[in-house]
Design an enzyme around this catalytic site. Structure first.
Site, short mmCIF file in Angstrom:
data_model
loop_
_atom_site.label_atom_id
_atom_site.label_comp_id
_atom_site.label_asym_id
_atom_site.label_seq_id
_atom_site.Cartn_x
_atom_site.Cartn_y
_atom_site.Cartn_z
N SER A 207 45.85 59.12 -45.00
CA SER A 207 45.95 59.29 -43.56
C SER A 207 47.32 58.84 -43.06
O SER A 207 48.34 59.43 -43.42
CB SER A 207 44.80 58.54 -42.88
OG SER A 207 44.67 58.92 -41.54
N ASP A 302 37.51 67.40 -41.48
CA ASP A 302 38.51 66.42 -41.05
C ASP A 302 39.45 67.07 -40.03
O ASP A 302 40.00 68.15 -40.30
CB ASP A 302 39.31 65.95 -42.27
CG ASP A 302 40.33 64.87 -41.95
OD1 ASP A 302 40.53 64.52 -40.77
OD2 ASP A 302 40.95 64.37 -42.91
N HIS A 332 37.03 62.62 -43.49
CA HIS A 332 38.20 61.76 -43.51
C HIS A 332 37.83 60.36 -44.02
O HIS A 332 36.76 59.85 -43.73
CB HIS A 332 38.74 61.65 -42.08
CG HIS A 332 40.06 60.97 -41.98
ND1 HIS A 332 41.26 61.63 -42.15
CD2 HIS A 332 40.40 59.67 -41.73
CE1 HIS A 332 42.26 60.79 -41.99
NE2 HIS A 332 41.76 59.59 -41.75
#
Length: 363
Positions: A207, A302, A332
């Site tokens: 991320s 996601d 995610h």
């Protein structure tokens, strides 16, 4: 400078009773027969031609029941505490045997903490992954991603240097970028002390950490001199300048929400920051030629899915060797859910295999 010690981790006695009870409930839920897990999770979820994995859907259902949300209404401090408590629910028992060593990276403002993970029996020099944790540049620590670092070290057969870069809003963009590049440079300069081959150092993260890894690779290549040998990017945030279809398709209900992404971006890149700056939006870098090979993982459910895949396409167009792996049934954050179900570990093990291959002495 290195200080031989164990990586910091809260003693079990310090974990709140409520958190321990929730962790036991989560383990019990995942141990139930499949029909009962399906009953708790609800009817199968399908969207954009994909079906959500039962492991992921059960996690989301348990999250809704418990109220353990990624971002807390009380603000940054409460969200950080919540993330720390939440890891006890999903990360699983500490993965051993993996030795740890505390590292202090000299920077202009003092020292940048990091932890070096070495799986048992790994000879020196080995490959190294310089790892940047996720959390939207606002949340997360080495401790929140401790088991993830251990898993990657063991399954990829490499050392992992997990970096405690500065977080927003205390330190806004580009503080985290500066720390990430400093960490890579230190790893390369001190390779012998770390027990690694300076020609086999990768950067990676999930991320926001994937963002920092991608930016570090770009900056290192463009300046000349030492550069990473490989990029391991899990559902990276690579374009803060616009929304893509997945941002709308999965805006709510799949752990990371569109509102969360706004919250993170507003803390890290507040008003006055150019969000098209390639150090924030590496997808927008005009020239991507010459970058190291990359493994890019995206999750089907996601909001960040499409920008990660757009980055993979742009790298390919620039002649960079890229392995794009969409995990179409996952959400995610999946590399942090190693203690529940099997699907999350399977997906993370695939990435570890790619890292092992990329940093092999014969690669």
């Amino acid at each position: 400078m290195t200080i031989p010690t164990r990586a910091p981790a809260p003693a079990p006695a310090l974990i709140p009773v409520q958190v321990r009870a929730q962790a036991a409930a989560v383990r019990a839920a995942y141990a139930l027969p499949r029909p009962l897990r399906r009953l708790i999770a609800g009817a199968p979820v399908r969207r954009d031609g994909q079906r959500l994995a039962l492991d992921a859907q059960l996690l989301l259902s348990l999250q809704r029941i418990s109220g353990n949300h990624l971002v807390r209404p009380a603000g940054v401090a409460a969200s950080r505490v919540g993330l720390d408590h939440g890891r006890h629910l999903v990360s699983g028992p500490v993965i051993e045997p993996v030795a740890t060593r505390e590292i202090r990276i000299p920077v202009e403002y003092g020292e940048l903490p990091a932890t070096l993970y070495t799986p048992d029996g790994l000879a020196a020099p080995s490959g190294l992954l310089v790892f940047f944790h996720g959390g939207g540049w606002v949340l997360g620590t080495r401790t929140s991603h401790d088991n993830t670092a251990r898993f990657l070290a063991r399954h990829a057969g490499v050392r992992v240097l997990s970096v405690e870069y500065r977080l927003a809003p205390e330190h806004v963009f580009p503080a985290a970028v500066d720390d990430a590049l400093a960490a890579f440079d230190h790893a390369h300069a001190e390779a012998a002390d770390l027990g690694v081959d300076p020609d086999r150092i990768a950067v990676g993260g999930d991320s926001a950490g994937g963002n920092l890894a991608a930016v570090t690779a770009q900056l290192a290549v463009r300046r000349g001199g030492p550069a990473p040998a490989f990029q391991l990017l899990f559902y990276p945030a690579v374009d803060a300048s616009r929304h893509r279809p997945s941002r709308e398709l999965f805006a709510d209900g799949f752990l990371l929400t569109s509102a969360h992404m706004d919250w993170f971006a507003d803390h890290y890149a507040p008003e006055g920051v150019d969000r098209s700056d390639p150090r924030l939006s590496p997808l927008l870098t005009p020239d991507l030629t010459g970058l190291p090979p990359a493994y890019i993982a995206t999750a089907g459910f996601d909001p960040l899915r499409d920008e990660g895949e757009a980055y993979a396409e742009r790298l390919r167009e620039a002649g960079v060797v890229v392995a794009l792996s969409r995990q179409p049934d996952l959400i995610h954050g999946y590399i942090n859910y190693l203690g529940i179900g099997r699907r999350f570990r399977e997906a993370t093990a695939e990435a570890a295999g790619a890292l092992r291959l990329a940093l092999s002495p014969n690669a």
